[in-house]
Design a protein around this motif. Structure first.
Motif, PDB file in Angstrom:
ATOM      1  N   LEU A 122     -15.694  45.750  29.200  1.00 10.55           N
ATOM      2  CA  LEU A 122     -14.654  45.646  28.362  1.00 10.55           C
ATOM      3  C   LEU A 122     -13.320  46.118  28.613  1.00 10.55           C
ATOM      4  O   LEU A 122     -12.343  45.862  27.695  1.00 10.55           O
ATOM      5  CB  LEU A 122     -15.268  46.899  27.161  1.00 10.55           C
ATOM      6  CG  LEU A 122     -16.615  46.408  26.239  1.00 10.55           C
ATOM      7  CD1 LEU A 122     -16.697  47.535  25.342  1.00 10.55           C
ATOM      8  CD2 LEU A 122     -16.155  44.974  25.730  1.00 10.55           C
ATOM      9  N   LYS A 123     -13.126  46.545  29.772  1.00  8.52           N
ATOM     10  CA  LYS A 123     -11.896  46.779  30.146  1.00  8.52           C
ATOM     11  C   LYS A 123     -11.696  46.506  31.733  1.00  8.52           C
ATOM     12  O   LYS A 123     -12.781  46.397  32.519  1.00  8.52           O
ATOM     13  CB  LYS A 123     -11.336  48.220  29.962  1.00  8.52           C
ATOM     14  CG  LYS A 123     -12.077  49.218  30.365  1.00  8.52           C
ATOM     15  CD  LYS A 123     -11.514  50.639  30.312  1.00  8.52           C
ATOM     16  CE  LYS A 123     -10.872  51.118  31.440  1.00  8.52           C
ATOM     17  NZ  LYS A 123     -10.362  52.399  31.571  1.00  8.52           N
ATOM     18  N   ASP A 124     -10.479  46.650  32.407  1.00  6.69           N
ATOM     19  CA  ASP A 124     -10.381  46.423  33.929  1.00  6.69           C
ATOM     20  C   ASP A 124     -10.778  48.012  34.542  1.00  6.69           C
ATOM     21  O   ASP A 124     -10.233  49.078  33.998  1.00  6.69           O
ATOM     22  CB  ASP A 124      -8.895  46.208  34.397  1.00  6.69           C
ATOM     23  CG  ASP A 124      -8.215  44.677  33.708  1.00  6.69           C
ATOM     24  OD1 ASP A 124      -9.187  43.798  33.445  1.00  6.69           O
ATOM     25  OD2 ASP A 124      -7.210  44.628  33.655  1.00  6.69           O
ATOM     26  N   TYR A 125     -11.351  47.916  35.689  1.00  7.08           N
ATOM     27  CA  TYR A 125     -11.758  49.034  36.130  1.00  7.08           C
ATOM     28  C   TYR A 125     -11.350  48.735  37.736  1.00  7.08           C
ATOM     29  O   TYR A 125     -11.285  47.770  38.414  1.00  7.08           O
ATOM     30  CB  TYR A 125     -13.310  49.344  36.510  1.00  7.08           C
ATOM     31  CG  TYR A 125     -13.864  49.753  34.934  1.00  7.08           C
ATOM     32  CD1 TYR A 125     -13.925  50.912  34.676  1.00  7.08           C
ATOM     33  CD2 TYR A 125     -14.585  48.520  34.142  1.00  7.08           C
ATOM     34  CE1 TYR A 125     -14.463  51.375  33.503  1.00  7.08           C
ATOM     35  CE2 TYR A 125     -15.113  49.116  32.943  1.00  7.08           C
ATOM     36  CZ  TYR A 125     -15.025  50.285  32.692  1.00  7.08           C
ATOM     37  OH  TYR A 125     -15.450  50.986  31.546  1.00  7.08           O
ATOM     38  N   LYS A 126     -10.701  49.953  38.252  1.00  9.73           N
ATOM     39  CA  LYS A 126     -10.226  50.012  39.662  1.00  9.73           C
ATOM     40  C   LYS A 126     -11.382  50.409  40.393  1.00  9.73           C
ATOM     41  O   LYS A 126     -12.195  51.332  40.034  1.00  9.73           O
ATOM     42  CB  LYS A 126      -8.845  50.709  39.901  1.00  9.73           C
ATOM     43  CG  LYS A 126      -7.641  50.326  39.128  1.00  9.73           C
ATOM     44  CD  LYS A 126      -6.599  51.017  39.440  1.00  9.73           C
ATOM     45  CE  LYS A 126      -5.251  50.680  38.730  1.00  9.73           C
ATOM     46  NZ  LYS A 126      -4.075  51.235  38.902  1.00  9.73           N
ATOM     47  N   GLU A 127     -11.309  50.328  41.875  1.00 11.58           N
ATOM     48  CA  GLU A 127     -12.370  50.735  42.700  1.00 11.58           C
ATOM     49  C   GLU A 127     -12.440  52.152  42.719  1.00 11.58           C
ATOM     50  O   GLU A 127     -11.348  52.831  42.727  1.00 11.58           O
ATOM     51  CB  GLU A 127     -11.914  50.076  44.233  1.00 11.58           C
ATOM     52  CG  GLU A 127     -13.370  50.424  45.042  1.00 11.58           C
ATOM     53  CD  GLU A 127     -12.977  50.011  46.543  1.00 11.58           C
ATOM     54  OE1 GLU A 127     -13.434  50.483  47.471  1.00 11.58           O
ATOM     55  OE2 GLU A 127     -11.874  49.287  46.775  1.00 11.58           O
ATOM     56  N   GLY A 128     -13.496  52.352  42.450  1.00 13.00           N
ATOM     57  CA  GLY A 128     -13.876  54.084  42.677  1.00 13.00           C
ATOM     58  C   GLY A 128     -13.931  54.662  41.037  1.00 13.00           C
ATOM     59  O   GLY A 128     -14.067  55.958  40.886  1.00 13.00           O
ATOM     60  N   GLU A 129     -13.495  54.079  40.085  1.00 14.78           N
ATOM     61  CA  GLU A 129     -13.268  54.310  38.834  1.00 14.78           C
ATOM     62  C   GLU A 129     -14.824  54.295  38.082  1.00 14.78           C
ATOM     63  O   GLU A 129     -15.600  53.481  38.601  1.00 14.78           O
ATOM     64  CB  GLU A 129     -12.585  53.585  37.827  1.00 14.78           C
ATOM     65  CG  GLU A 129     -11.117  53.733  38.115  1.00 14.78           C
ATOM     66  CD  GLU A 129     -10.028  53.014  36.923  1.00 14.78           C
ATOM     67  OE1 GLU A 129      -8.871  53.565  36.826  1.00 14.78           O
ATOM     68  OE2 GLU A 129     -10.488  51.879  36.545  1.00 14.78           O
TER      69      GLU A 129
END
Length: 542
Positions: free
Chosen positions: A242-249
């Motif tokens: 549902l949203k952007d996720y950065k690596e590690g999040e």
């Protein structure tokens, strides 16, 4: 049984447009629902509203292009399969044949002389797509929970048809594959074609039908799509971000519109900043009250029980459309109740009960907000600690995880109740000022009817029949089912199979622009076996 089903679903890369994110699509759908659920535009602004709604619809259609189920071949290719299926199911197949009647489209042509009143066509129940078959299909779980679906049979059938169309093993495919790809009602007109109707008496109904159909589509889109779903084609459960996720999040999923009490009870955690948080409040009309029968009748017509558990929300206003409607009826005088029970506009006024823009009276608003303020204040007094004491306890570093969770939940409930007290007080003072200044009540018009929904339970204020109610009140107030136009029953002018009107199941179009579940005609004895629902456009799913 004729040709095998040749079903294909277009996807990106095979004729579809570029993939659209679920979040982007949901934003468009929400915008459409909000636009279509607003009050009627001022006189002269109807066309402007139609153009705006149409622009949103076209944007959604463009982004969804190529995602529909299609069949290889034309509808004519499947007529033989339809007749073979009909014969196999025990339907009559002699004495007529499917033929093209030029401008009138396809219909049945007599293959022999047929006398007046001669039985020449019969179709077994197992071939019919009905509300009952919808309830026993994949649509069943949704039907059992959604009040609109239960109240509007035509909408149920439209969704039933869409579900079966997407099912390669549907028993109705021989019929579905012969349906037209589009129809000739104004819903399918281009904007410039609709413009030709501007000077006619039909234009208001045409614009209203388009708005109602778009609203129904947006509503059911939101009901049906969740972040996690099952993909029938690929036979797998899917979850989209549902949203952007950065690596590690950390990646989160949406649990639904749960309160923090539900999160704590069922999931073991407290959700900070929960926009769906709420507290329960049990309210009911006392059966010993003198006006109980009248209040129960008005509430029943609005689809609201006389006694139920409602919710106070963390948002502003803290009450839903359903609770607002209940409180208005709860605080009505006998004279006000009569306005919603008898008279030419009594039925349609039911739709305004949950609409903040149409108060029953200034006195009624003052009463209900005073009641809410007092009730929330009393609930606050049931706690053994204050909100300030809870905040102090949460500052202790040695507090256990479970204790911290419990205190957070307790504090959140108090904060919701405190906001309800504050909101009730502000509303009470506002409406008292309106009364003191002699402000006129907003005028209600039939065109102002709109679906009322809330984040807690997408429940519109709808009409429904009572099966158990005070008998004398029921006889006086029961609504009669709408009577079909005699012209619709005249087989000499109604094509039997997808003819002039090219309607589903060979029926004439419902009156355009209607979204009222039950229409008032003459008062008659209620037949509990009558379950047909009238008034919704059949093509609302397109």
């Amino acid at each position: 049984m004729g040709k095998k089903s040749r079903v294909k679903t277009q996807k990106s890369g095979t004729g579809a447009t570029a993939a659209v994110s679920p979040k982007e699509m949901m934003n468009l759908i929400s915008e459409l629902l909000q636009k279509c659920s607003s009050t009627a535009p001022s006189p002269g602004k109807e066309w402007e509203e139609y153009v705006q709604i149409r622009a949103l619809v076209e944007k959604i259609r463009k982004k969804q292009k190529g995602l529909s189920v299609s069949f290889e071949g034309t509808r004519e290719d499947f007529f033989s399969e339809l007749m073979a299926w009909a014969a196999e199911c025990g339907a009559s197949c002699d004495g007529f044949e499917i033929s093209n009647f030029a401008d009138e489209g396809y219909g049945l042509k007599a293959a022999k002389d047929i006398k007046a009143e001669e039985l020449f066509l019969w179709i077994p129940r197992k071939m019919l797509m009905t509300v009952e078959s919808a309830k026993n299909s994949v649509l069943g779980p949704l039907y059992s929970q959604d009040r609109i679906l239960q109240a509007m049979g035509n909408v149920t059938l439209a969704l039933h048809l869409l579900c079966e169309r997407a099912n390669p093993s549907s028993p109705w495919l021989p019929y579905i594959k012969t349906l037209p790809a589009d129809y000739d009602t104004p819903l399918y007109f281009e904007e410039e074609e609709v413009r030709h109707l501007l000077a006619t008496q039909a234009i208001q109904d045409v614009l209203s039908q388009y708005k109602n159909t778009a609203r129904q589509y947006a509503y059911f889109y939101k009901v049906i799509h969740i972040t996690t779903g099952y993909n029938l084609e690929d036979d797998r459960c899917e979850c989209v971000a549902l949203k952007d996720y950065k690596e590690g999040e950390q990646i989160y999923i949406f649990y639904g519109t749960r309160s923090n009490a539900e999160f704590v009870i069922h999931n073991g955690f407290f959700f900070e900043g929960n926009a769906h948080d709420r507290v329960k409040i049990k309210l009911g009309v006392s059966k010993s009250e003198r006006l109980y029968a009248m209040k129960a009748e008005v509430l029943a017509r609005a689809g609201i029980p006389a006694s139920s558990v409602f919710a106070l929300h963390c948002s502003e206003p803290p009450i839903t459309a359903q609770l607002l409607a209940f409180l208005r009826v709860f605080c009505m005088t006998e004279e006000e109740l009569r306005d919603y029970l008898v008279g030419d506009h009594a039925i349609n006024k039911i739709f305004t009960l949950g609409n903040t823009e149409f108060p029953v009276s200034w006195e009624n608003e003052i009463k209900l907000w005073t009641f809410l303020e007092t009730r929330a204040a009393l609930l606050l007094k049931t706690y053994k600690t204050t909100a300030e004491e809870d905040r102090s306890m949460l500052e202790k570093p040695d507090l256990s995880l479970h204790s911290r969770t419990a205190i957070k939940l307790r504090l959140a409930e108090k904060e919701i109740l405190e906001r309800a007290v504050s909101s009730g007080r502000a509303k009470r003072l506002h409406f008292q000022k309106q009364l003191d200044e002699g402000a006129p009540l907003p005028l209600y018009e039939e065109s102002d009817i709109a679906l009322l929904e809330n984040a807690d339970a997408k429940l519109p204020i709808i009409l429904r029949k009572l099966e158990e109610e005070d008998e004398c009140v029921q006889e006086e107030m029961n609504l009669a089912q709408i009577k079909p136009d005699a012209a619709c029953l005249d087989s000499s002018i109604t094509p039997v199979l997808n003819g002039q009107c090219k309607d589903l199941n060979g029926t004439q179009e419902d009156p355009p622009g209607c979204d009222v579940v039950v229409k008032e005609s003459k008062v008659e004895k209620h037949d509990p076996s009558t379950k047909r629902t009238e008034g919704e456009p059949k093509d609302g799913g397109k």
